[in-house]
Design a protein around this motif. Structure first.
Motif, PDB file in Angstrom:
ATOM      1  N   UNK A   1       0.824  -1.214   0.000  1.00 14.82           N
ATOM      2  CA  UNK A   1       0.000   0.000   0.000  1.00 14.82           C
ATOM      3  C   UNK A   1       0.854   1.259   0.000  1.00 14.82           C
ATOM      4  N   UNK A   2       0.364   2.300  -0.637  1.00 11.23           N
ATOM      5  CA  UNK A   2       1.087   3.575  -0.721  1.00 11.23           C
ATOM      6  C   UNK A   2       1.358   4.144   0.661  1.00 11.23           C
ATOM      7  N   UNK A   3       0.458   3.934   1.594  1.00 10.61           N
ATOM      8  CA  UNK A   3       0.578   4.508   2.936  1.00 10.61           C
ATOM      9  C   UNK A   3       1.824   4.004   3.673  1.00 10.61           C
ATOM     10  N   UNK A   4       2.385   2.907   3.217  1.00 10.02           N
ATOM     11  CA  UNK A   4       3.533   2.320   3.905  1.00 10.02           C
ATOM     12  C   UNK A   4       4.823   3.092   3.686  1.00 10.02           C
ATOM     13  N   UNK A   5       4.865   3.991   2.682  1.00 11.38           N
ATOM     14  CA  UNK A   5       6.131   4.594   2.280  1.00 11.38           C
ATOM     15  C   UNK A   5       6.130   6.112   2.432  1.00 11.38           C
ATOM     16  N   UNK A   6       7.320   6.709   2.276  1.00  6.07           N
ATOM     17  CA  UNK A   6       7.465   8.156   2.400  1.00  6.07           C
ATOM     18  C   UNK A   6       8.244   8.689   1.208  1.00  6.07           C
ATOM     19  N   UNK A   7       8.308  10.009   1.134  1.00  4.34           N
ATOM     20  CA  UNK A   7       9.063  10.672   0.062  1.00  4.34           C
ATOM     21  C   UNK A   7      10.455  11.060   0.561  1.00  4.34           C
ATOM     22  N   UNK A   8      11.138  10.112   1.217  1.00  9.44           N
ATOM     23  CA  UNK A   8      12.544  10.236   1.583  1.00  9.44           C
ATOM     24  C   UNK A   8      12.842  11.033   2.844  1.00  9.44           C
ATOM     25  N   UNK A   9      11.916  11.724   3.449  1.00  7.69           N
ATOM     26  CA  UNK A   9      12.265  12.465   4.656  1.00  7.69           C
ATOM     27  C   UNK A   9      13.189  13.633   4.378  1.00  7.69           C
ATOM     28  N   UNK A  10      14.225  13.823   5.230  1.00  6.51           N
ATOM     29  CA  UNK A  10      15.025  15.042   5.197  1.00  6.51           C
ATOM     30  C   UNK A  10      15.977  15.140   4.011  1.00  6.51           C
ATOM     31  N   UNK A  11      16.276  14.031   3.317  1.00  4.11           N
ATOM     32  CA  UNK A  11      17.270  14.088   2.245  1.00  4.11           C
ATOM     33  C   UNK A  11      16.886  15.089   1.164  1.00  4.11           C
ATOM     34  N   UNK A  12      15.599  15.211   0.845  1.00 10.86           N
ATOM     35  CA  UNK A  12      15.159  16.118  -0.221  1.00 10.86           C
ATOM     36  C   UNK A  12      15.553  17.570   0.066  1.00 10.86           C
ATOM     37  N   UNK A  13      15.791  17.913   1.326  1.00  8.73           N
ATOM     38  CA  UNK A  13      16.085  19.302   1.675  1.00  8.73           C
ATOM     39  C   UNK A  13      17.528  19.693   1.396  1.00  8.73           C
ATOM     40  N   UNK A  14      18.409  18.728   1.146  1.00 11.17           N
ATOM     41  CA  UNK A  14      19.825  19.046   0.975  1.00 11.17           C
ATOM     42  C   UNK A  14      20.141  19.531  -0.433  1.00 11.17           C
ATOM     43  N   UNK A  15      21.126  20.393  -0.513  1.00  7.73           N
ATOM     44  CA  UNK A  15      21.518  20.995  -1.794  1.00  7.73           C
ATOM     45  C   UNK A  15      21.941  19.921  -2.790  1.00  7.73           C
ATOM     46  N   UNK A  16      21.450  20.047  -4.024  1.00 11.18           N
ATOM     47  CA  UNK A  16      21.826  19.131  -5.080  1.00 11.18           C
ATOM     48  C   UNK A  16      20.969  17.887  -5.175  1.00 11.18           C
ATOM     49  N   UNK A  17      20.049  17.700  -4.247  1.00  7.92           N
ATOM     50  CA  UNK A  17      19.154  16.538  -4.270  1.00  7.92           C
ATOM     51  C   UNK A  17      17.864  16.950  -4.979  1.00  7.92           C
ATOM     52  N   UNK A  18      17.416  16.201  -5.977  1.00  4.60           N
ATOM     53  CA  UNK A  18      16.187  16.580  -6.698  1.00  4.60           C
ATOM     54  C   UNK A  18      14.972  16.591  -5.777  1.00  4.60           C
ATOM     55  N   UNK A  19      14.060  17.505  -6.031  1.00  9.01           N
ATOM     56  CA  UNK A  19      12.858  17.624  -5.205  1.00  9.01           C
ATOM     57  C   UNK A  19      11.881  16.489  -5.449  1.00  9.01           C
ATOM     58  N   UNK A  20      12.049  15.786  -6.550  1.00  8.58           N
ATOM     59  CA  UNK A  20      11.231  14.609  -6.834  1.00  8.58           C
ATOM     60  C   UNK A  20      11.998  13.687  -7.775  1.00  8.58           C
ATOM     61  N   UNK A  21      11.543  12.452  -7.837  1.00  6.63           N
ATOM     62  CA  UNK A  21      12.199  11.490  -8.714  1.00  6.63           C
ATOM     63  C   UNK A  21      13.404  10.838  -8.066  1.00  6.63           C
ATOM     64  N   UNK A  22      13.945   9.793  -8.707  1.00  7.99           N
ATOM     65  CA  UNK A  22      15.048   9.021  -8.131  1.00  7.99           C
ATOM     66  C   UNK A  22      16.393   9.719  -8.267  1.00  7.99           C
ATOM     67  N   UNK A  23      17.359   9.243  -7.528  1.00 12.39           N
ATOM     68  CA  UNK A  23      18.736   9.685  -7.676  1.00 12.39           C
ATOM     69  C   UNK A  23      19.405   8.877  -8.789  1.00 12.39           C
ATOM     70  N   UNK A  24      20.430   9.442  -9.374  1.00 11.02           N
ATOM     71  CA  UNK A  24      21.220   8.707 -10.349  1.00 11.02           C
ATOM     72  C   UNK A  24      22.052   7.649  -9.617  1.00 11.02           C
ATOM     73  N   UNK A  25      22.570   6.695 -10.354  1.00  9.46           N
ATOM     74  CA  UNK A  25      23.433   5.681  -9.751  1.00  9.46           C
ATOM     75  C   UNK A  25      24.650   6.316  -9.102  1.00  9.46           C
ATOM     76  N   UNK A  26      25.204   7.340  -9.768  1.00  7.20           N
ATOM     77  CA  UNK A  26      26.388   8.000  -9.230  1.00  7.20           C
ATOM     78  C   UNK A  26      26.071   8.691  -7.903  1.00  7.20           C
ATOM     79  N   UNK A  27      24.948   9.405  -7.829  1.00  6.72           N
ATOM     80  CA  UNK A  27      24.552  10.052  -6.579  1.00  6.72           C
ATOM     81  C   UNK A  27      24.316   9.018  -5.481  1.00  6.72           C
TER      82      UNK A  27
END
Length: 505
Positions: A275-301
């Motif tokens: 169920x969708x309710x089981x998951x989150x949108x990453x928590x605090x990581x999205x707030x850090x510089x250079x991290x996309x506001x949505x979507x996955x990270x690249x393999x390198x990141x």
């Protein structure tokens, strides 16, 4: 005689009362006084000290837990001197509730603490926490670094509570940029979480600096300085290391322990039928510089962050080693119970997710090592334990009785016989608005019910098979063959009654 003995105990704590309590006029009286004091001094000398080491966001993936890459020699050495718990579980996969739950020995539901903005002492003013309990038993109590999420929580019950030293970044240009961001945000009237989110730097840093340039190295120094102080009573000391929490900032030499290609990008797909309710949108990581506001990270990141996390684990491990080495040097180790635990698990791109904030195994299973004088050493146990069990265990190990309000139970018998069983299951929970997810972890299964707080209706279920993996790929809750199992497990998911004693084997 009883009154005389009681007065003798008072004298141990306040020697200046000797002349007030007794008029020692003769050698005979003095000798009689010393005889009465002998058992009291003996009891005091036998009191065990307690050192609890807190680790933030630490996965149970260390050398001693069988991880092939992570370098953690000091924690591994502690495990070789104690009991390593393979199946220890926190009560909520987020910092503040987990730490409050551990310190009070009570479930989040009992305390009513589920978020980052509810200090224990303000939320439950009469809570019997470990600092309060050990203060009342005559221990010297100390808190260094990140122990509670709210640093001054339980302030009246700490003998030592210095400010957390240092900055989370070391590079001058980064510190200057954050300072500018903070001034601008404050000028806009931003406060609290909004201010925090608008003043984040990069998610990684590897400055070539001494250990104590970053907070954890300075925290280790604070603890060591206090250990060196003379004292006339046992101590209860908590040392909280912030790493490997974001940002993944650690001295360069710890980054140099690893190569980027050692870290394999995990499978990003969510469990089927979950169920969708089981998951989150990453928590605090999205707030850090250079991290996309949505979507996955690249393999390198992803690999870069995994590398940074590992560097921070090794950095924190080195600080653990410094504190324990000082304990040894001072001759205190043989009379000190040492506990190391992580406040919750963590996701490093697993399922395509980051951080914590779920009821998944990755967020609720934690490292726990207990090294207690006179008990088993260098062994592992598969016994299911909850972190609320730590308070009553330490009470017993130091010769006291657990407070009656503790939800946890002492696992001293596991320290005596690590092969013994303890709980039928471990409980964790996590809120999503007005819906609470209650999760039961048995030896093989993790079963979760998401319950609407108003209607008491179950709005979603999860069932994962952990027989062979920590990252199951299918939610089996709708499978016909598992309905009888679900019915059995569901009887234990009761938001109003934990039936804690029924869990013990």
């Amino acid at each position: 005689m009883l009154r005389f003995y009681v007065r003798c105990k008072v004298i141990l704590l306040r020697p200046n009362l000797l002349k007030e309590c007794f008029d020692v006029k003769s050698l005979t009286t003095s000798f009689f006084l010393l005889l009465c004091l002998v058992p009291v001094f003996a009891a005091a000398s036998e009191s065990k000290n307690v050192l609890i080491i807190f680790m933030d966001d630490l996965r149970p993936e260390l050398g001693c837990y069988g991880h092939p890459v992570i370098s953690s020699p000091n924690i591994d050495a502690l495990a070789a001197d104690g009991v390593l718990f393979e199946r220890a579980y926190c009560q909520q996969g987020i910092c503040a509730p987990s730490r409050a739950s551990m310190m009070a020995g009570q479930y989040p539901d009992t305390l009513g603490i589920y978020d980052l903005w509810s200090p224990l002492r303000r939320t439950v003013p009469d809570a019997m926490s470990m600092p309060r309990y050990f203060t009342q038993r005559g221990f010297e109590t100390s808190s260094f670094g990140k122990v509670y999420h709210h640093h001054i929580d339980d302030k009246p019950y700490w003998s030592h509570l210095p400010a957390v030293p240092g900055e989370k970044y070391a590079a001058p240009q980064t510190l200057a940029k954050i300072a500018r961001q903070k001034r601008l945000a404050q000028a806009k009237g931003l406060k609290g979480v909004d201010l925090f989110l608008s003043t984040q730097g990069p998610p990684i840093e590897n400055a070539d600096v001494p250990d104590d340039t970053y907070p954890d190295g300075a925290v280790a120094n604070q603890a060591i300085e206090t250990l060196r102080q003379k004292r006339d009573k046992p101590f209860f000391m908590c040392v909280g290391f912030a790493k490997p929490h974001l940002p993944f900032a650690a001295p360069k030499r710890y980054w140099d322990l690893y190569k980027r290609e050692q870290f394999a990008v995990p499978r990003r797909k969510l469990p089927t039928d979950a169920p969708v309710i089981a998951f989150t949108n990453w928590g605090e990581l999205r707030a850090y510089a250079g991290i996309p506001s949505e979507g996955p990270l690249s393999d390198d990141q992803t690999q870069q962050l995994m590398h940074g996390y590992a560097a921070c684990v090794s950095y924190a491990d080195a600080q653990v080693g410094k504190v324990i080495a000082e304990l040894d040097r001072l001759g205190l180790r043989d009379n000190t119970i040492v506990v190391l635990w992580g406040d919750h698990g963590y996701k490093l791109g697993d399922y395509g997710l980051w951080c914590k904030h779920t009821n998944l195994e990755l967020d609720t299973r934690v490292p726990l090592i207990v090294s207690a004088p006179g008990f088993a050493k260098g062994v592992r146990t598969k016994a299911l334990v909850e972190i609320v069990d730590l308070f009553p265990t330490l009470a017993k190990l130091t010769g006291g009785e657990p407070p009656p309000q503790c939800d946890g139970n002492s696992f001293v018998r596991i320290l005596e016989k690590p092969a013994a069983t303890f709980r039928e299951f471990a409980i964790s929970q996590y809120p999503r608005g007005s819906v609470m997810g209650y999760s039961i972890r048995t030896e093989r299964w993790r079963y979760t019910e998401w319950i609407d707080a108003k209607t008491r209706r179950v709005v979603d279920r999860e069932l994962y098979d952990h027989q062979t993996t920590q990252r199951p790929s299918h939610n089996l809750a709708d499978n016909a063959e598992h309905q009888e199992l679900i019915a059995d497990l569901s009887q234990y998911v009761d938001a109003t009654n934990r039936i804690k004693n029924a869990q013990l084997k």
